[in-house]
Design a protein around this motif. Structure first.
Motif, PDB file in Angstrom:
ATOM      1  N   ARG A  56      -4.020   3.651  -4.806  1.00  0.00           N
ATOM      2  CA  ARG A  56      -3.662   3.056  -3.522  1.00  0.00           C
ATOM      3  C   ARG A  56      -4.905   2.406  -2.898  1.00  0.00           C
ATOM      4  N   LEU A  73       1.903   6.557  -6.250  1.00  0.00           N
ATOM      5  CA  LEU A  73       0.531   6.162  -6.563  1.00  0.00           C
ATOM      6  C   LEU A  73      -0.459   7.247  -6.183  1.00  0.00           C
ATOM      7  N   HIS A  97      -4.095   8.452  -4.789  1.00  0.00           N
ATOM      8  CA  HIS A  97      -4.871   7.919  -3.670  1.00  0.00           C
ATOM      9  C   HIS A  97      -5.825   6.836  -4.147  1.00  0.00           C
ATOM     10  N   ILE A 138       3.337  10.476   1.964  1.00  0.00           N
ATOM     11  CA  ILE A 138       2.168  10.321   1.094  1.00  0.00           C
ATOM     12  C   ILE A 138       1.080  11.303   1.500  1.00  0.00           C
ATOM     13  N   VAL A 157       0.829  -1.201   0.000  1.00  0.00           N
ATOM     14  CA  VAL A 157       0.000   0.000   0.000  1.00  0.00           C
ATOM     15  C   VAL A 157       0.868   1.257   0.000  1.00  0.00           C
ATOM     16  N   THR A 168      -6.772   8.028   1.010  1.00  0.00           N
ATOM     17  CA  THR A 168      -6.893   6.727   0.357  1.00  0.00           C
ATOM     18  C   THR A 168      -8.189   6.045   0.791  1.00  0.00           C
ATOM     19  N   LYS A 206       5.265   5.583  -3.403  1.00  0.00           N
ATOM     20  CA  LYS A 206       4.686   6.861  -2.992  1.00  0.00           C
ATOM     21  C   LYS A 206       3.998   7.582  -4.133  1.00  0.00           C
ATOM     22  N   SER A 261       4.551   6.970   4.962  1.00  0.00           N
ATOM     23  CA  SER A 261       3.132   7.285   5.077  1.00  0.00           C
ATOM     24  C   SER A 261       2.913   8.791   5.222  1.00  0.00           C
TER      25      SER A 261
END
Lengths: 745, 212
Positions: free
Chosen positions: A280, A275, A277, A480, A269, A321, A273, A477
């Motif tokens: 993801r 990707l 939202h 992101i 997931v 996400t 980085k 995280s």
């Protein structure tokens, strides 16, 4: 049953029980058939409460006579906690030799019983004798069998165990050490290269069923290898202490695999980085589906690992996400998470295990209060109407439990009961421990029935996933999605709010600080939404990457491509040729911060695209009337306009649309109005300013709303809008007029 | 069946392994209460109902005994708790030094409205004490925690530790609830009709507290 008394002998404390037993006296049975010929007698039984190790061993051959196999099982599944293999074997064999050399009247039966004890031991726990490289105890037994006993059958059994050890050593090199991460399996890589097949590159490419099955194959194999005795509190919880010389590798391997799965969930997931939202979110959805497939396979270990992974801090906090997860998937996730809710000492989980643990199929059984089972399965069968379900269930019998609760139970038993009573081994404690161990053993027997062929490609993929430390995940995280200053609240994948609360509460708390911030910047742009997303993967990665664009930033979106642009809400759906910056769409490396900023900027600006095909559940129709002042009121009457709202829209956008529908001038700001739902009991539900109306509204009530002007109606402490009250009184007539109006809004 | 309690609160036991968390729990639960839900091992170790200021408070204690190695503990653990017993061993300097680590982890995962009680266990082993009471008190004060010394071995102060934390939690929840009710628009006069909604995170914990 409570003991009637206690008796003490040298080195032993007995519990004495009185039992009533049926017995039929011969004479009465012959004499008459009419009179009840059953009478009762009271039987006095003793069981060892505590004893010295020597006395416990001495008791072993006696129970063969008494047919008390429970004592035997309890002893051989717990003895490592108070003694060791060598000593028990020595004591037993010593008695055997004694019986040989000093013949007494019962020495033959004693010899026979000792032989039975040892054979039972060998059959049930052959792994106890696994002492690589030489297996001295087994060799010792072999010598005894050959020289003293001259027992062919016994000898064959021992030889068989030697063979099994040799075979298992081979396998273990492949698997256990792999799982412990100490060694790479070269064979697998070679196999893979020989096959020359294409490996899975991205999780979304792997079939959900295969993913779940392969995880189950891995988990089941490790679970079968768990030595239940190593789970006992005094061994497992003291594993780090020097006094404990038992290697608990089998338990560690299982936990290790659990953590590996969990880490892969996080890593798939989070690792990329770049990707969007929504992409993801697709991975998150994939994992939720896999979790459900694991549930059907009764692989509770991976199920729990996946849930824990998705609930882990780095994933859990990605509110943007989570906002893309369709409602039904979210519900599925919550249902699955409920299995491991820790209420009442994991009541839900224990109940499932009790009912399904040894059953052939997971889906056939519904727990009496476990609504979720029903729900989950309904949904599942709905999704997979035709073939897949049958495929999944065929050949699926086993269960892999989550080992953690057993470890906790055993630890609790260990802490709550003393090891010794007046210096004697507390055997009652061992009986309690065996209760838990017996459950593990039962499930292990069931787990043997899985019949899944390991897939090397999958293993390859599994091993190639990037795994970093927890701290690094946290950092990724935050890159992101930047941490917000407003403290986090859960995007509610966790089952954190109780069922007893009205549904609306639960739904509502899925709004997050992040959403809050986002919304403010979005409100103004809600009319100019245009999103494009790439439906297919791009480049070698094969990942589904998506780029987001908006009208206002057309300068960064040059030349056209096959992209589809989709709009939501009231803007028209169009197939506009939209430009694509190649650099931007290429899956950026971690370093390409420039393109990352680009992407994230767009995402900040644009409202959530409808990435998923609209399930009917994700939009609904509401009726809104205006309550802006008495003048309007009198002029228009109770005009309800109907509005389609989606699960991705928030109050300001909806208010704006509603205002437009009511033909209010564009100068009127949505900020001046609040949305209030009229409840059937005469109450009103104020939708908070930035809430997602779809979730915040009371779905049990009819979707009637009032647009109330804030300044007038909602001053703190003031009487809450008399207009609302009057509106309610008029509700019936209002409904009438709605029927009339809604056709042509 | 009538409910046997008015409020449910959830407490966590955290601290280095080997400081006696589970022993504390066993000691606490042992005295009197047997849950209607009989678990596999005969006793539900994790619940006990206390009377606190006339409120029947069911205390659910979470302890991850035996599950420390599963990575799952860290994040999931904190989310639904309202109070934490942060335990160290007064005879183990390391367990005291590692308190920082636990506090950090706690703040990372939890809403900031959790009450923490610092517990020094093994108070019976005064002769081998390595962490002085003063140091512990200072530490507790600097992190605005309460401090108590207990002995799971002798059972001293165990009940007090749990009930004190439960009391703090109850008070805070009550205060929070009052504040919320007062500050809610509409709610003051129409609170029967209007379901209060707000997206501040505190609401969540209040919700937990009331739920049962």
């Amino acid at each position: 049953m409570r003991p009637f008394a206690e008796e003490r002998e040298d080195g032993v404390i007995y519990n004495v029980f009185l039992k009533k037993e049926h017995f039929m006296s011969k004479s009465t049975a012959e004499e008459t058939e009419n009179i009840s010929n059953v009478t009762w007698k009271t039987v006095r039984t003793r069981s060892i409460k505590a004893a010295t190790v020597e006395k416990l061993v001495e008791h072993l051959p006696t129970v063969i006579e008494e047919m008390d196999s429970l004592y035997l099982h309890t002893f051989f599944n717990t003895y490592l906690t108070f003694t060791n293999l060598q000593y028990v074997l020595k004591l037993l064999m010593h008695r055997y030799f004694e019986a040989c050399h000093i013949p007494q009247k019962d020495s033959e039966s004693l010899k026979r019983n000792i032989r039975t004890v040892v054979i039972t031991w060998l059959e049930e726990n052959p792994k106890d004798f696994y002492q690589p490289p030489d297996h001295p105890c087994l060799h010792f037994l072999k010598d005894v069998a050959m020289e003293t006993m001259q027992d062919e059958e016994f000898l064959n059994k021992i030889d068989q165990i030697f063979k099994n050890f040799a075979r298992e050593e081979d396998e273990e090199n492949h698997y256990l050490e792999d799982a412990l991460g100490t060694q790479f399996s070269i064979n697998d890589t070679v196999d893979f290269m020989l096959q020359g097949g294409t490996s899975y590159r991205h999780i979304t490419e792997i079939d959900t069923k295969i993913l779940a099955e392969q995880l189950t194959a891995m988990d089941a194999e490790l679970f079968l290898k768990v030595n239940p005795q190593h789970c006992i509190g005094s061994i497992w919880s003291r594993r780090d202490k020097k006094s404990c010389d038992v290697d608990t590798f089998s338990v560690r391997a299982t936990i290790n695999q659990f953590n590996e799965v969990l880490n892969r969930v996080i890593s798939t997931v989070i690792w990329d980085k770049s990707l969007s939202h929504s992409s993801r979110a697709k991975i998150v959805c994939k994992w939720i589906e896999v979790a459900q497939a694991c549930r059907e396979l009764k692989n509770f270990s991976s199920l729990k690992a996946i849930i824990s992974g998705l609930q882990s801090h780095p994933v859990h906090r990605l509110q943007k996400t989570w906002a893309y997860i369709p409602r039904h998937t979210m519900q599925l996730f919550q249902d699955l998470a409920k299995i491991f809710q820790d209420d009442n000492n994991f009541e839900a989980w224990r109940e499932i295990l009790m009912k399904e643990g040894t059953a052939k199929f997971a889906p056939m059984i519904l727990s009496k209060n476990g609504k979720w089972t029903l729900k989950v399965l309904k949904r599942r069968s709905f999704e997979k109407t035709n073939q897949k379900k049958d495929e999944l269930s065929s050949g699926m019998y086993g269960t892999v439990p989550y080992l953690g609760t057993f470890l906790t139970d055993l630890d609790m038993v260990d802490k709550a009961n003393p090891d010794t009573i007046q210096g004697l081994v507390n055997f009652e404690k061992k009986r309690k421990e065996f209760e838990v161990i017996a459950q593990i053993q039962l499930l292990q027997n069931v787990a043997k029935t899985y019949n899944i062929i390991p897939d090397h490609e999958f293993k390859e993929w599994f091993e190639n996933q990037v795994i970093v430390s927890y701290q690094e995940y946290c950092i990724l995280s935050e890159e992101i999605e930047a941490p917000s200053r407003i403290p986090q609240s859960a995007p509610s994948p966790s089952p954190s709010i109780d069922d007893s609360k009205p549904k609306i509460f639960r739904k509502f708390f899925s709004f997050t600080a992040e959403d809050y911030k986002q919304r403010n910047s979005k409100a103004e742009q809600s009319k100019s939404r245009l999103w494009l997303f790439r439906a297919k993967g791009h480049g070698k990665s094969g990942s589904v990457s998506s780029s987001v664009s908006s009208n206002s930033s057309s300068d960064t979106a040059p030349n056209s491509d096959d992209s589809i642009s989709v709009s939501s809400g009231d803007s028209p759906v169009s197939l506009t040729p939209i430009n694509k910056d190649k650099k931007m769409l290429r899956r950026p490396t971690l370093k390409s911060s420039q393109s990352l900023t680009c992407l994230s900027q767009f995402e900040q600006l644009s409202p959530p695209p409808c990435q998923y095909e609209f399930p009917s559940e994700s939009c609904r129709i509401i009726r809104v009337t205006l309550d802006s002042g008495d003048e309007t009121d009198s002029r228009e009457g109770n005009v309800y306009k109907s509005l389609v709202i989606t699960h991705q829209e928030r109050a300001p956008a909806i208010i704006q649309t509603a205002l437009l529908k009511h033909n209010l001038p564009k100068t009127v700001s949505c900020k001046d109005y609040s949305l209030v739902q009229i409840l059937p009991d005469g109450g009103a539900l104020k939708i908070p300013d930035n809430a997602n109306v779809f979730y915040a509204m009371n779905t049990a009530a009819e979707p009637f709303f009032i647009l109330a002007k804030k300044s007038e109606s909602y001053k703190i402490g003031q009487s809450p809008s008399p207009r609302i009250r009057s509106r309610k009184k008029q509700r019936d007539s209002a409904r009438m007029s709605w029927v009339f109006v809604s056709g042509s809004p | 069946m009538a409910k046997q309690y008015d409020v449910l609160i959830r407490l966590l036991l955290i601290g280095e392994s080997g400081v006696g968390k589970t022993c504390m729990l066993c000691r606490f639960i042992e005295e009197g209460f047997i849950s209607p839900h009989i678990s596999t091992i005969g006793i539900d170790f994790k619940m006990k109902t206390l009377m606190i200021g006339g409120v029947r408070t069911r205390i659910q204690v979470w302890d991850t005994a035996g599950q420390e190695r599963f990575d799952t503990v860290t994040s999931q653990y904190f989310r639904r708790a309202q109070g934490v017993l942060l335990v160290y061993d007064i005879t183990s300097e390391t367990s005291f030094q590692n308190l920082d680590k636990w506090l950090k982890m706690m703040h990372e995962h939890s809403a900031d409205d959790m009450d923490v009680l610092l517990v020094g266990n093994k108070a019976d082993a005064e002769n081998v004490r390595t962490v002085s009471r003063e140091d512990a008190e200072k530490f507790a004060k600097s992190h605005s925690m309460d401090y108590i010394e207990v002995s799971a071995h002798e059972g001293s102060n165990i009940y007090q530790a749990f009930s004190r934390l439960a009391e703090t939690v109850l008070l805070r929840e009550q205060k929070l609830r009052n504040e919320r009710i007062n500050s809610l628009p509409l709610a003051s006069q129409r609170n029967k009709d209007i379901v209060p909604l707000d997206d501040k995170p505190e609401e969540k914990s209040e919700c937990k507290c009331l739920s049962s």
